[in-house]
Scaffold this active site. Structure first.
Site: not given
Ligand code: BGC
Length: 751
Positions: A285
């Site tokens: 993530d």
């Molecule tokens: C979120 C993810 C997301 C990623 C990219 C993160 O803050 O937890 O779910 O895919 O950002 O945008």
């Protein structure tokens, strides 16, 4: 600011592509191509593939930087590119100017639609309709791929039992079986029948794993999940995604039993790779590798990279610890060359499977697939099926234009297009979302009148100045459609709430409208189960609409006027108040369950007459939820009878049937649910577990027998050592309209 001007006409792009290596057509050929490429790569190029950069306007301030990183093979992927043109520009550098000509993969969060917005996933799940959810995923993929996106960070497959967590909006409800079925449908929808098709996008099962169990419902918080619970509740949906062919996973932010999910050898290497045989790749993530330092699991970036790579997180999102520290880690022997190769192999494999080597560019000449008639039809249908009728006193609904001449549409969410979008609205635009008020005039008939008054400027507003005007409007009407709930910005990532009540001055608004004596249809929008007992008591009918997306207004009005019959059922337990959380239908019985005693239920709890006893309960609240899992009404009525278990010795499969009759005057769809309970187990078992469901359409007066067959294996479970147990003994089985109703039959499971 612009990137260096590299944009060529599309035809020239396509010609250039023919110079690339031919797309291998079988898995065996892909493996050969991957190995060949891998054998030519330098360490820096390998680490480039393992790096994902954020594409934003800031990186455009130094376009040469992005361009040269791509040219030098220092980046394998970008997230959030802004257009097909940008994608083509960067891709051209990758496949024509970099040494090994490896294409980039571009990803974005297509969570519930790209431009055409479907209901938030939690809303979608209330349709219990895998086929329709798959169709929505397909639309989203077709739209996103037209902008160069070949990878979405979805579906979100987390299970949560806590509505305070803002990301409950992105889940598919609290049940592992339902989440598995619907999540797999999303994977199929995104990835299509053929991954190499230019309109197929790779899916990403996230957030692996346990993220939804955040203590106190506070985002990013600690999770403590015993192995049995992990395997029985939190892992099944991720496994179902693997079985559906998902190409990528995302490692989560949370620490799980003390080990961050992005450095977790057990969940990533042991379960995902060894037990399930997953051969695609894992992306972290957003900076979750780096955040292992803040967790206190890594001393510095060097250490964080070591943990991430050892655990099998193949691509690092945004932070750059892999790029900057892997060489030293290899020298020290803290990571192995085989680990790096394994990660790169996985990434290349997915790029080959997507056909990116053969077809790296986005065809900008194809007609725009955005917001087509068909996409809007799917969005309207899914929104209609996601909305749950919670109450309908004296059949106030559906409205008839003949008897209900003047309608007052009131409330801060009645005409708020922004709030229809919900969280993670990707490229969906507010001005393309149809609100309830904006379409109402199409429903009231030629002699009907629509009045409108927001009552509050915004969903969270505490300024009561406009309530008087709303009351005046209500007085002129035959019925009030009162649109309340949660504005979109209170839902989603990091949008956790300690209170789940209607925000701002919505309660005073509702009380003031109710005081007019006009019948109220409450339409509640939200990204989570809200607690709204007072408003519910003051309303004659309630539609729970979630955040329904682009076609919000038409879907809601179709239901209000009976052009569609509500069929949605809740996929999450609605608490009466936040103090009941965690509250979920598949809980354990405990040694002191509250007795089901109708007399006791009428005695006010916590009073002198209350025969409290020493039970697992609160003194000041009934045990039951506001609305149970699986609950939802229709404009018709269904009765269940003749429950039979046809193979009670249960050798092989368990077959169960029940008769369902539509006993009302309208055609309708019923979501029939099958639950079981293992009465005695080596580990205590939940009081009910959903095992299967069917959506059945019944004409008014029609009766039908529904058949279910359960493989015996579905009655097993994991213990705390990871052992799968299928234990002979007594089971109960329900075929019922929701998790709180129905009488079970008993059967024996024999070995
Ligand atoms: C979120 C993810 C997301 C990623 C990219 C993160 O803050 O937890 O779910 O895919 O950002 O945008």
């Amino acid at each position: 600011m612009r990137l260096p001007c590299l944009l060529l006409p599309c035809a020239a792009f396509l010609l250039a592509v023919t110079a690339l290596r031919a797309q291998p057509t079988s898995e065996a050929e892909i493996e050969i191509a991957v190995e060949k490429l891998l054998s030519q790569m330098t360490l820096a190029e390998k680490l480039g593939q393992m790096s994902q950069r954020h594409y934003n306007t800031k990186s455009l301030t130094n376009p040469a930087d992005s361009a040269s990183a791509v040219r030098n093979g220092q980046v394998g992927s970008f997230l959030n590119p802004d257009s097909a043109e940008t994608v083509n520009q960067l891709q051209k550098i990758a496949v024509e100017e970099s040494r090994l000509k490896i294409p980039l993969i571009f990803g974005i969060d297509v969570i519930h639609g790209y431009r055409t917005l479907f209901p938030i996933p939690l809303g979608q799940s209330c349709s219990w309709n895998p086929e329709l959810i798959e169709a929505a995923g397909r639309v989203a993929a077709i739209e996103a791929s037209s902008a160069g996106i070949r990878w979405t960070f979805a579906p979100m497959l987390d299970i949560t039992r806590d509505a305070r967590w803002g990301r409950i909006a992105e889940t598919l409800g609290e049940d592992p079986v339902l989440t598995s079925r619907l999540g797999a449908a999303m994977v199929r929808g995104f990835q299509g029948k053929n991954l190499t098709a230019p309109d197929s996008i790779a899916a990403c099962a996230k957030h692996y794993v346990g993220y939804g169990a955040a203590e106190g419902g506070r985002d990013y918080n600690t999770t403590l999940i015993p192995e049995a619970e992990l395997r029985n509740i939190y892992l099944p949906s991720f496994h179902a995604a693997k079985e559906a062919g998902v190409q990528t996973y995302m490692s989560a932010f949370n620490d799980l039993n003390g080990v961050p999910a992005s450095g977790n050898v057990f969940t990533l290497r042991q379960v995902l790779q060894k037990e399930w045989g997953f051969d695609g790749f894992v992306v972290s993530d957003w900076e979750s590798v780096k955040e292992m330092i803040v967790h206190g699991a890594a001393a510095d970036l060097h250490d964080a990279a070591r943990l991430g790579i050892n655990a099998g997180v193949d691509m690092e999102m945004v932070s750059t610890s892999y790029r900057d520290h892997s060489e030293a880690l290899l020298r020290e022997g803290a990571i192995s060359p085989a680990m790096i190769d394994d990660s790169v192999r996985r990434i290349l494999r997915v790029k080959f499977r997507l056909g990116l080597f053969d077809n790296p560019y986005t065809d900008t000449t194809r007609p725009s697939p955005l917001l087509t008639e068909e996409s809007l039809r799917v969005a309207r249908e899914l929104a209609t099926q996601s909305i749950v009728l919670l109450k309908n006193e004296k059949f106030l609904l559906p409205l008839s234009p003949d008897s209900t001449k003047t309608v007052a549409v009131i409330g801060p969410l009645a005409d708020s297009a922004t709030d229809m979008r919900g969280c993670w609205s990707c490229r969906g635009e507010a001005n393309e979302c149809r609100t309830v008020y904006s379409v109402f005039k199409d429903y009231v008939g030629p002699k009907g009148k629509v009045l409108y008054s927001p009552g509050l400027k915004h969903g969270s507003s505490t300024d009561t100045a406009e309530i008087a005007a709303a009351v005046k409007t209500a007085r002129k009407a035959d019925v009030v459609i009162l649109c309340v709930g949660e504005p979109h910005e209170l839902s989603g990532e990091a949008r956790c709430r300690a209170f789940l009540d209607l925000p701002g001055a919505q309660d005073p608004l509702i009380s003031a409208i109710a005081a007019t004596g006009k019948p109220i249809v409450l339409v509640v929008f939200g990204g989570r189960p809200l607690t709204f007992a007072k408003a519910a008591a003051l309303s004659q009918a309630i539609l729970y609409a979630w955040h329904p997306g682009t076609m919000a207004g038409p879907a809601i009005c179709d239901l209000l006027y009976g052009r569609a019959n509500p069929s949605g059922k809740l996929t999450v337990t609605f608490p009466r108040t936040v103090g009941q959380i965690p509250l979920y239908y598949n809980h354990k019985n405990t040694g002191r369950p509250v007795p089901i005693d109708p007399k006791a239920a009428q005695t006010p709890l916590g009073t002198a007459e209350d025969p409290k006893g020493y039970y697992s309960q609160y003194l000041d609240l009934p045990q039951a939820p506001a609305y149970p899992f699986g609950y939802g009404l229709s404009y018709t009525t269904f009765t269940y009878s003749d429950l039979k278990i046809e193979t009670p010795d249960a050798n092989g499969v368990i077959a169960a049937t029940a008769s369902i009759a539509n006993t009302g005057a309208r055609d309708g769809v019923e979501i029939v649910q099958l639950y079981t309970r293992q009465l005695v187990g080596t580990l205590t078992r939940p009081v009910k577990e959903l095992k299967d469901f069917q959506r059945i359409a019944l004409k008014a007066g029609e009766k039908r027998t529904v058949h279910f067959t359960l493989p015996k294996q579905s009655l097993g479970y994991y213990d705390n050592t990871g052992r799968f147990l299928l234990e002979p003994g007594k089971f109960h089985l329900w075929i019922a309209p929701n998790s709180a109703e129905g009488e079970p039959l008993e059967f024996m499971l024999t070995q």
